[in-house]
Design a protein around this motif. Structure first.
Motif, PDB file in Angstrom:
ATOM      1  N   CYS A   9       0.828  -1.220   0.000  1.00 44.08           N
ATOM      2  CA  CYS A   9       0.000   0.000   0.000  1.00 44.08           C
ATOM      3  C   CYS A   9       0.858   1.264   0.000  1.00 44.08           C
ATOM      4  CB  CYS A   9      -1.024  -0.019   1.131  1.00 44.08           C
ATOM      5  SG  CYS A   9      -0.352   0.401   2.723  1.00 44.08           S
ATOM      6  N   VAL A  13      -0.856   1.844  -6.860  1.00 44.71           N
ATOM      7  CA  VAL A  13      -2.190   1.226  -6.844  1.00 44.71           C
ATOM      8  C   VAL A  13      -2.646   0.966  -5.409  1.00 44.71           C
ATOM      9  CG1 VAL A  13      -3.569  -0.750  -7.610  1.00 44.71           C
ATOM     10  CG2 VAL A  13      -1.778   0.154  -9.096  1.00 44.71           C
ATOM     11  N   GLY A  14      -1.711   0.448  -4.594  1.00 41.16           N
ATOM     12  CA  GLY A  14      -2.064   0.129  -3.207  1.00 41.16           C
ATOM     13  C   GLY A  14      -2.504   1.354  -2.415  1.00 41.16           C
ATOM     14  N   HIS A  34       9.431   1.793   2.108  1.00 39.06           N
ATOM     15  CA  HIS A  34       8.975   3.183   2.258  1.00 39.06           C
ATOM     16  C   HIS A  34       7.887   3.244   3.317  1.00 39.06           C
ATOM     17  CE1 HIS A  34      10.757   3.062  -1.831  1.00 39.06           C
ATOM     18  NE2 HIS A  34      11.327   4.155  -1.372  1.00 39.06           N
ATOM     19  N   HIS A  68       2.173  -5.809  -4.493  1.00 39.80           N
ATOM     20  CA  HIS A  68       3.599  -5.653  -4.223  1.00 39.80           C
ATOM     21  C   HIS A  68       4.381  -6.188  -5.424  1.00 39.80           C
ATOM     22  CE1 HIS A  68       4.946  -9.789  -3.795  1.00 39.80           C
ATOM     23  NE2 HIS A  68       6.146  -9.312  -3.566  1.00 39.80           N
ATOM     24  N   SER A 109      -1.047  -8.320 -12.495  1.00 40.04           N
ATOM     25  CA  SER A 109      -0.044  -8.652 -13.495  1.00 40.04           C
ATOM     26  C   SER A 109      -0.030  -7.571 -14.580  1.00 40.04           C
ATOM     27  CB  SER A 109      -0.315 -10.045 -14.069  1.00 40.04           C
ATOM     28  OG  SER A 109       0.753 -10.434 -14.904  1.00 40.04           O
ATOM     29  N   TYR A 134      11.294  -8.796 -15.816  1.00 34.51           N
ATOM     30  CA  TYR A 134      10.119  -8.392 -15.015  1.00 34.51           C
ATOM     31  C   TYR A 134       8.882  -9.127 -15.504  1.00 34.51           C
ATOM     32  CZ  TYR A 134       6.017  -5.439 -14.023  1.00 34.51           C
ATOM     33  OH  TYR A 134       4.775  -4.995 -13.677  1.00 34.51           O
TER      34      TYR A 134
HETATM   35  N1  LIG Z   1       2.499   0.817 -12.608  1.00 40.87           N
HETATM   36  C1  LIG Z   1       2.193   0.245 -13.765  1.00 40.87           C
HETATM   37  O1  LIG Z   1       2.211   0.905 -14.835  1.00 40.87           O
HETATM   38  C2  LIG Z   1       1.793  -1.202 -13.819  1.00 40.87           C
HETATM   39  C3  LIG Z   1       1.362  -1.761 -15.040  1.00 40.87           C
HETATM   40  C4  LIG Z   1       0.948  -3.096 -15.063  1.00 40.87           C
HETATM   41  C5  LIG Z   1       0.985  -3.846 -13.906  1.00 40.87           C
HETATM   42  N2  LIG Z   1       1.434  -3.295 -12.739  1.00 40.87           N
HETATM   43  C6  LIG Z   1       1.459  -4.127 -11.540  1.00 40.87           C
HETATM   44  O2  LIG Z   1       0.554  -3.531 -10.610  1.00 40.87           O
HETATM   45  C7  LIG Z   1       1.058  -3.707  -9.275  1.00 40.87           C
HETATM   46  C8  LIG Z   1       1.114  -2.363  -8.565  1.00 40.87           C
HETATM   47  O3  LIG Z   1       1.974  -1.506  -9.282  1.00 40.87           O
HETATM   48  P1  LIG Z   1       2.406  -0.081  -8.683  1.00 40.87           P
HETATM   49  O4  LIG Z   1       2.736   0.789  -9.833  1.00 40.87           O
HETATM   50  O5  LIG Z   1       1.408   0.349  -7.671  1.00 40.87           O
HETATM   51  O6  LIG Z   1       3.776  -0.479  -7.963  1.00 40.87           O
HETATM   52  P2  LIG Z   1       4.758   0.480  -7.128  1.00 40.87           P
HETATM   53  O7  LIG Z   1       4.207   1.848  -7.029  1.00 40.87           O
HETATM   54  O8  LIG Z   1       6.123   0.294  -7.695  1.00 40.87           O
HETATM   55  O9  LIG Z   1       4.694  -0.176  -5.661  1.00 40.87           O
HETATM   56  C9  LIG Z   1       5.225  -1.437  -5.414  1.00 40.87           C
HETATM   57  C10 LIG Z   1       4.903  -1.842  -4.002  1.00 40.87           C
HETATM   58  O10 LIG Z   1       5.542  -3.096  -3.738  1.00 40.87           O
HETATM   59  C11 LIG Z   1       6.108  -3.027  -2.434  1.00 40.87           C
HETATM   60  N3  LIG Z   1       7.192  -4.009  -2.318  1.00 40.87           N
HETATM   61  C12 LIG Z   1       8.334  -4.084  -3.046  1.00 40.87           C
HETATM   62  N4  LIG Z   1       9.089  -5.120  -2.611  1.00 40.87           N
HETATM   63  C13 LIG Z   1       8.387  -5.709  -1.602  1.00 40.87           C
HETATM   64  C14 LIG Z   1       8.614  -6.837  -0.774  1.00 40.87           C
HETATM   65  N5  LIG Z   1       9.735  -7.576  -0.866  1.00 40.87           N
HETATM   66  N6  LIG Z   1       7.672  -7.174   0.150  1.00 40.87           N
HETATM   67  C15 LIG Z   1       6.540  -6.444   0.263  1.00 40.87           C
HETATM   68  N7  LIG Z   1       6.264  -5.367  -0.475  1.00 40.87           N
HETATM   69  C16 LIG Z   1       7.183  -5.000  -1.401  1.00 40.87           C
HETATM   70  C17 LIG Z   1       6.588  -1.595  -2.317  1.00 40.87           C
HETATM   71  O11 LIG Z   1       6.810  -1.270  -0.972  1.00 40.87           O
HETATM   72  P3  LIG Z   1       7.952  -0.212  -0.525  1.00 40.87           P
HETATM   73  O12 LIG Z   1       7.930   0.888  -1.554  1.00 40.87           O
HETATM   74  O13 LIG Z   1       7.489   0.238   0.826  1.00 40.87           O
HETATM   75  O14 LIG Z   1       9.231  -0.947  -0.505  1.00 40.87           O
HETATM   76  C18 LIG Z   1       5.388  -0.863  -2.924  1.00 40.87           C
HETATM   77  O15 LIG Z   1       4.388  -0.699  -1.960  1.00 40.87           O
HETATM   78  C19 LIG Z   1       2.396  -4.413  -9.413  1.00 40.87           C
HETATM   79  O16 LIG Z   1       2.205  -5.778  -9.231  1.00 40.87           O
HETATM   80  C20 LIG Z   1       2.810  -4.146 -10.852  1.00 40.87           C
HETATM   81  O17 LIG Z   1       3.631  -5.167 -11.351  1.00 40.87           O
HETATM   82  C21 LIG Z   1       1.835  -1.987 -12.667  1.00 40.87           C
END
Ligand SMILES: NC(=O)c1ccc[n+]([C@@H]2O[C@H](COP(=O)([O-])OP(=O)(O)OC[C@H]3O[C@@H](n4cnc5c(N)ncnc54)[C@H](OP(=O)(O)O)[C@@H]3O)[C@@H](O)[C@H]2O)c1
Length: 297
Positions: A9, A13-14, A34, A68, A109, A134
């Motif tokens: 979170c 997204v979270g 973070h 995550h 995903s 990735y």
């Molecule tokens: N953003 C996009 O354009 C996009 C597109 C398609 C799919 N997705 C998928 O959608 C999901 C959310 O994306 P997002 O953009 O919100 O990601 P994000 O902003 O990069 O956030 C990633 C989250 O994962 C946490 N995390 C990383 N390593 C971890 C670990 N070892 N244990 C627990 N938590 C961990 C981070 O926590 P900390 O920061 O506190 O370390 C952060 O809260 C992901 O699965 C991503 O692959 C994203």
């Protein structure tokens, strides 16, 4: 009121999910590196299986939304071991904890599980063929979930943008706005097409599919498939910035480590039918975002 645990979170997204769903569910969330403060917020490294199980057992959620991940494609490419542990082992730990304690597991995903060579829209029936590390970890996790026999939903999305409440990582649209606002010029690729997705719309879909007790694989992306340069021009137009600050470049000029698919257009018919909702186009998503962050521009 159902209890939902959001793993990740502190991400884009979270963080938004915690805001949008607060009045409808009892929410719990985790961060890893973070730190964020708040009620029902815990630190969790999902690669730590014991702690992951302990937390799910303690909270006893009805559902875990796993957002995550390591999401920086070029970093993932050069750090395969860490990426494997975080993206595959971490998600498997959470999914198995869900199976153990009888709750639903929702996994996020990506459209990048596809190589982008198909000229028509990709449906949930198309076979993944990821191009970078990735995307491979995401495709493998999707497969692992089908083998685990856990009650799960896998949702593939694309280039997510939005308000980014807690997010330490700035999403593409907010990055672009911050540059254009300062009259700084930017170079954006015109040979990568995808379906930019407004985070709030994605989250409404996730919750609707959960409430309808759907299972399996769904594509949830924005309605329009567009290249990154044209998308940037749409942002500039809608937010009233000077479009000439944006120049076109080719992907090859960026020398990125991870290979990206050149064009992934996603069919969202299955999700729209199941959720009884419509995905938003670029203009709709950006207009809502503009209203939300208007005073910060
Ligand atoms: N953003 C996009 O354009 C996009 C597109 C398609 C799919 N997705 C998928 O959608 C999901 C959310 O994306 P997002 O953009 O919100 O990601 P994000 O902003 O990069 O956030 C990633 C989250 O994962 C946490 N995390 C990383 N390593 C971890 C670990 N070892 N244990 C627990 N938590 C961990 C981070 O926590 P900390 O920061 O506190 O370390 C952060 O809260 C992901 O699965 C991503 O692959 C994203």
């Amino acid at each position: 009121m159902d209890k939902i645990l959001v793993v990740g979170c502190s991400g884009l997204v979270g963080g938004r999910l915690m805001e949008l769903a607060a009045c409808r569910y009892e929410l719990f969330g985790t961060y890893n590196e973070h730190e964020i403060q708040g009620k029902n917020i815990y630190k969790l490294d999902a690669t730590d299986r014991k702690n992951t199980f302990r937390l799910v057992e303690k909270i006893k959620p009805d559902c875990v939304v796993d957002v995550h991940s390591l999401t920086n494609l070029d970093y993932c490419e050069t750090h395969p071991e860490e990426t494997w542990h975080t993206n595959v082992v971490g998600s498997r730990n959470i999914a198995e904890a869900c199976k153990n304690f009888g709750c639903k597991y929702i996994f996020l995903s990506t459209d990048y599980v596809f190589d982008g060579r198909k000229t028509k829209k990709y449906s949930e029936k198309d076979k993944p063929h990821p191009l970078c590390y990735y995307s491979k970890t995401k495709a493998i996790t999707e497969y692992v979930l089908t083998m685990l026999d856990v009650d799960h939903l896998t949702i593939r999305s694309s280039v997510i943008y939005g308000k980014g409440s807690n997010s330490a990582r700035v999403n593409f649209v907010l990055w672009l706005i911050s540059k254009l606002k300062k009259n700084e010029s930017v170079r954006v690729v015109d040979d990568q097409r995808s379906c930019p997705t407004f985070a709030d719309n994605l989250i409404e879909f996730i919750l609707a599919l959960y409430e309808k007790d759907e299972t399996g694989l769904f594509h949830v992306t924005g309605k329009d498939c567009i290249n990154r340069y044209d998308f940037s021009c749409e942002v500039a137009n809608l937010f009233g910035f000077d479009r000439s600050l944006i120049s076109q470049i080719r992907t090859a000029e960026l020398h990125q480590t991870a290979q990206r698919p050149s064009s992934v257009d996603m069919s969202v018919d299955k999700a729209e039918k199941a959720a009884k909702m419509q995905t938003l186009g670029i203009k709709e998503g950006l207009s809502i975002l503009k209203k939300q962050i208007g005073d910060r521009i």
